[in-house]
Scaffold this motif. Structure first.
Motif, PDB file in Angstrom:
ATOM      1  N   UNK A   1       0.833  -1.208   0.000  1.00 40.17           N
ATOM      2  CA  UNK A   1       0.000   0.000   0.000  1.00 40.17           C
ATOM      3  C   UNK A   1       0.864   1.253   0.000  1.00 40.17           C
TER       4      UNK A   1
ATOM      5  N   UNK B   1     -18.021  -1.702   9.129  1.00 41.78           N
ATOM      6  CA  UNK B   1     -17.488  -1.485   7.791  1.00 41.78           C
ATOM      7  C   UNK B   1     -17.729  -2.722   6.935  1.00 41.78           C
TER       8      UNK B   1
ATOM      9  N   UNK C   1     -11.947   8.627  10.761  1.00 52.69           N
ATOM     10  CA  UNK C   1     -11.116   9.592  11.466  1.00 52.69           C
ATOM     11  C   UNK C   1     -10.250  10.431  10.524  1.00 52.69           C
ATOM     12  N   UNK C   2      -9.879  11.582  11.009  1.00 54.00           N
ATOM     13  CA  UNK C   2      -9.131  12.569  10.244  1.00 54.00           C
ATOM     14  C   UNK C   2      -7.868  12.023   9.606  1.00 54.00           C
ATOM     15  N   UNK C   3      -7.233  11.028  10.238  1.00 55.64           N
ATOM     16  CA  UNK C   3      -5.934  10.617   9.736  1.00 55.64           C
ATOM     17  C   UNK C   3      -6.039   9.839   8.432  1.00 55.64           C
ATOM     18  N   UNK C   4      -7.273   9.521   8.032  1.00 53.02           N
ATOM     19  CA  UNK C   4      -7.481   8.838   6.759  1.00 53.02           C
ATOM     20  C   UNK C   4      -7.911   9.797   5.649  1.00 53.02           C
ATOM     21  N   UNK C   5      -8.092  11.058   5.987  1.00 56.11           N
ATOM     22  CA  UNK C   5      -8.654  12.008   5.016  1.00 56.11           C
ATOM     23  C   UNK C   5      -7.621  13.076   4.677  1.00 56.11           C
TER      24      UNK C   5
ATOM     25  N   UNK D   1      -9.733   3.597   4.441  1.00 57.86           N
ATOM     26  CA  UNK D   1      -8.584   2.894   5.018  1.00 57.86           C
ATOM     27  C   UNK D   1      -7.560   2.499   3.965  1.00 57.86           C
TER      28      UNK D   1
END
Lengths: 520, 520
Positions: free
Chosen positions: A43, A357, A229-233, A205
């Motif tokens: 990834x 999910x 959550x913000x850390x994925x955007x 994700x």
């Protein structure tokens, strides 16, 4: 095109040009047992320097910063249903920017989005990965005029494909009903609230880059629920509107008054009782169609009367399931996708209404999706055959007009899978010798209930015995087929050109269960 | 051993035998900006055939089924603190089964776990990845007697290493305070409740195999909170006890009465005010040490008086933060790790007390961890130097007796990072020319507050100006050092043998910020 005949006798390609090699389907759980030791594709590592505001100046600005190039893969979710304005908005912008040959990989395509057909014609979309194809798009693809690779996957199969790297999303565009300036997102607040964001969570994700599009920018941090959550955007785009609330948040469906559906529902419920699945702690999934909903109403009455509390309801959750949960008939609801406004409210206020999910729901390649724990599922069908194979994808004319959805997944996972289906529709019998397209293998379908009787899969002798013992109207599936054909006649079989593949249909494990071919 | 001198003048290895190649540290955000385009290691695909009960017969049975072999990597979380019984239980079983040369990769090691030293001696553990090393283990490693590779990582750095594939967990063992037979887990219910499972969530997502160990098996599905979903958990082991509740759920710490700590706290708070960070919507993280907690008490008084509501508290969350949240002083608490019983209750009942995983908290390689949004953090230190570099890892004798924790992460992310530290401890000054080990680079430390004055990093001219304007007791760090040395004398520097690496200390981005070497 090199093809093979799979274990269900279907001709499937061994390679789809531009989409890679595929194995033919062999059995519901064979490849799962053999998959241990496979490794996913690497990834991309995301590493953003600290920032306090991820808002882009415009959608175009966000797309430019995303690094999107011709030939890459873009994803969307379909939780806003026919109210979704994000897919048309983004595709129009991409088209205006001159992009070509993108792989369009949404979780599914809302029926209303005929625009997708236009963007295939324009060359913007050069490949299509989806769960369903309907309307204008179905006609375009089935005509063979737009010769692009199309892969149909179930909801669990798509999650598998994303996690294993068969789908590598370059940019995910997320319709975000509530979002702060750093990209914390939920689906339960704001004018375009849609409930669960189950499919979008999986995309966020795994995508290399994520753009949230919202019409409801809230103060940081979003509260009281953060689904993504913000850390994925990576970026946030503020738009005037991401959807039409009237078409997103439809009211709860009413129980059908159609006597055929009611008869089917009543017999389905009687079968559930006879098979002994309606016990304290039982778990259940149902569709939102007329007959499914009516099954739930019989079930509810019985559970109340007997004081039975189930462990969980699962779905695709509609208002009826949410209401049974509110009444305490199920301890938990697991919700990957919500179908109406009542559900959205329940998810916001009830901690036991749990957003899950796509992998949690149905991915066959993990340590155990929740479909595996279903005691019973009630599913619809366009048609079925005497081997109990089911088609939810193509019409009697062979044209794409359905969706794989969670059908394969729930049928494989549930201890008792019931398919409900009127014995004929519009003068065409529902039980065939061979369905037009197999989406769900008969090995995973235990019972087919029609208004003319209950067909029990011979693989499930104990269910047959229980049904007979309860004096239910059991009928052999060949006999039922014959009876219906006496009324309707035997439909002319469609001739297909097996050199012209319209769409490859994956089983949830990534093998090909069928191909959709152009009618001759 | 090939070494290099990094940008802070520290000798660091370019390769740690058995643990791979490393780059020397250069700057707080340089590698983050350069990391785009990196790709993670491929992950094993899990594919389990459907099952309704994942309970193993015993821990040994679970280990046998996990596929664990000599030389593989095992992980644990440290949320149960000194009450944790799972690390000793599992290591004892692995040792009894004859395993050798495992990489032991817990999120950190509770102080009480001297047994880890024994298992290094026995050869069970052949490599150590951790955040902290204390007690018997610190002495063993620092003696150089146990010559095994040791990598120290921050909490955010460990999440990065796991996600990018630098740590590939073969089997994760999860202490599970509440767990059902399919592996849905939370940390907030049961006799061994510990609050957030933030670090464990990251392990469960990335490990090839996950074994949950619980002393509180609940009816399926676990409710009303699921922190780690069933699809990430392969096996469930039921044990009599996973922890000692008295040592897990300590009561909330009291505010210090130590006058030195109170003076430091008061000046720290005055500095926060002067620097203008205490505004509506401000965000805050603090440690749980005496001075940090006292800062919070001054802060609370002020926020109540002025009617200020902050956006979020972050941490490592102790009872004081949970109580400020309950009083409405912060709208949200983000909790990666809970420090006492009060916090556990708050997380269970308050939807705005949000459990976050390690990546959400502090991973530098994603679209934005929440540390990046901190307006202010108050951090402790073992020692600091005149370049504002901080050591939280080694004692004055060079022996490992601390933990990297979230120190690097919060210091780098916060707009204002304050390090609180008495000017000397046990007769040894806290401000040195060179700290024994750099864990946090001075470039990310804005202020050091001692009871003898406030040292402002010259890189932060505007903070210095604000402090002077507010007539705070500002003192040049060299001058402070001189004053203290007049009282204590100048300590004899420790001589290190740079050919004998005890531990490599990563910066959060994966570069080496320092090495811990054997004292001569």
């Amino acid at each position: 095109m090199k093809t093979a005949v799979n274990s269900l006798g279907r001709i499937v390609p061994l390679e789809v040009p531009g989409a890679g090699a595929f194995e033919p389907y062999s059995s519901p759980f064979g490849r799962i047992a053999a998959a241990s030791g496979m490794r996913s594709a690497p990834k991309p590592v995301r590493a953003a320097v600290p920032c306090r505001d991820k808002r882009a100046k415009s959608l175009r600005d966000a797309i430019e910063k995303s690094g999107l190039r011709d030939g890459m893969t873009i994803s969307f979710h379909h939780h806003l249903r026919n109210g979704d304005a994000v897919i048309p908005m983004v595709l129009a912008e991409l088209d205006a920017m001159g992009f070509k040959n993108l792989t369009f990989a949404p979780s599914s395509i809302p029926d209303a989005h005929d625009c997708v057909a236009d963007y295939i014609r324009s060359g913007l979309i050069g490949k299509l990965y989806t769960s369903g194809v309907r309307g204008e798009l179905g006609k375009l693809l089935s005509s063979g005029e737009a010769d692009i690779p199309v892969i149909i996957r179930s909801h669990g199969g798509r999650a598998r494909a994303i996690e294993e790297g068969s789908i590598q999303i370059d940019v995910a565009f997320l319709a975000a009903p509530a979002c702060d300036c750093l990209g914390n997102i939920n689906g339960v607040q704001g004018p375009s609230a849609c409930g669960s964001l189950g499919y979008a969570i999986t995309d966020a994700r795994s995508a290399a880059h994520v753009i949230a599009i919202t019409d409801n920018l809230v103060e940081y941090p979003l509260s009281p629920k953060i689904s993504i959550p913000q850390y994925l955007v990576d970026q946030v785009v503020v738009a005037d509107s991401i959807g039409n609330p009237a078409k997103i948040a439809t009211g709860a469906a009413r129980i059908t008054r159609n006597p055929v559906d009611l008869k089917i529902a009543q017999d389905s419920f009687r079968l559930m009782k006879a098979a002994g699945v309606v016990q304290p702690g039982f778990s259940f999934q149902m569709g939102v169609g007329g007959a499914s909903l009516a099954v739930a109403s019989y079930l509810e009455e019985y559970m109340v009367e007997k004081g039975i509390v189930g462990s969980f309801g699962l779905g695709g959750v509609g208002g009826y399931m949410a209401s049974m949960h509110d009444k305490g008939l199920f301890r938990t609801v697991f919700d990957v996708q919500s179908f109406d406004a009542v559900v959205t409210k329940s998810m916001l206020s009830n901690p036991n209404h749990i957003e899950i999910d796509a992998s949690w729901y149905a991915n066959p390649f993990n340590a155990g999706a929740v479909v595996n724990n279903l005691d019973c599922v009630v599913l619809a069908a366009l048609e079925a055959d005497t081997d109990f194979n089911v088609n939810v994808l193509t019409g009697n004319d062979g044209v794409l007009r359905g969706a794989s959805g969670g059908h394969q997944d729930a049928a494989a996972g549930a201890a008792l899978s019931i398919v409900v289906c009127p014995s004929f529709r519009g003068g065409v019998p529902s039980i065939k010798n061979r369905v037009t397209t197999i989406t769900t293998p008969g090995e995973t379908v235990d019972v087919i209930v029609t208004e003319r009787g209950i067909c029990v899969n011979p693989r499930r002798a104990e269910v047959l015995e229980a049904a007979l013992k309860a004096k239910l109207p059991v009928i052999d599936i060949e006999k039922l087929k014959g009876e219906v054909e006496k009324l309707t006649g035997v439909p002319e079989p469609i001739e297909f050109d097996y050199d012209r593949l319209i769409a490859a249909v994956e089983y949830r494990d990534g093998t090909l269960i069928d191909g959709v071919y152009a009618a001759k």
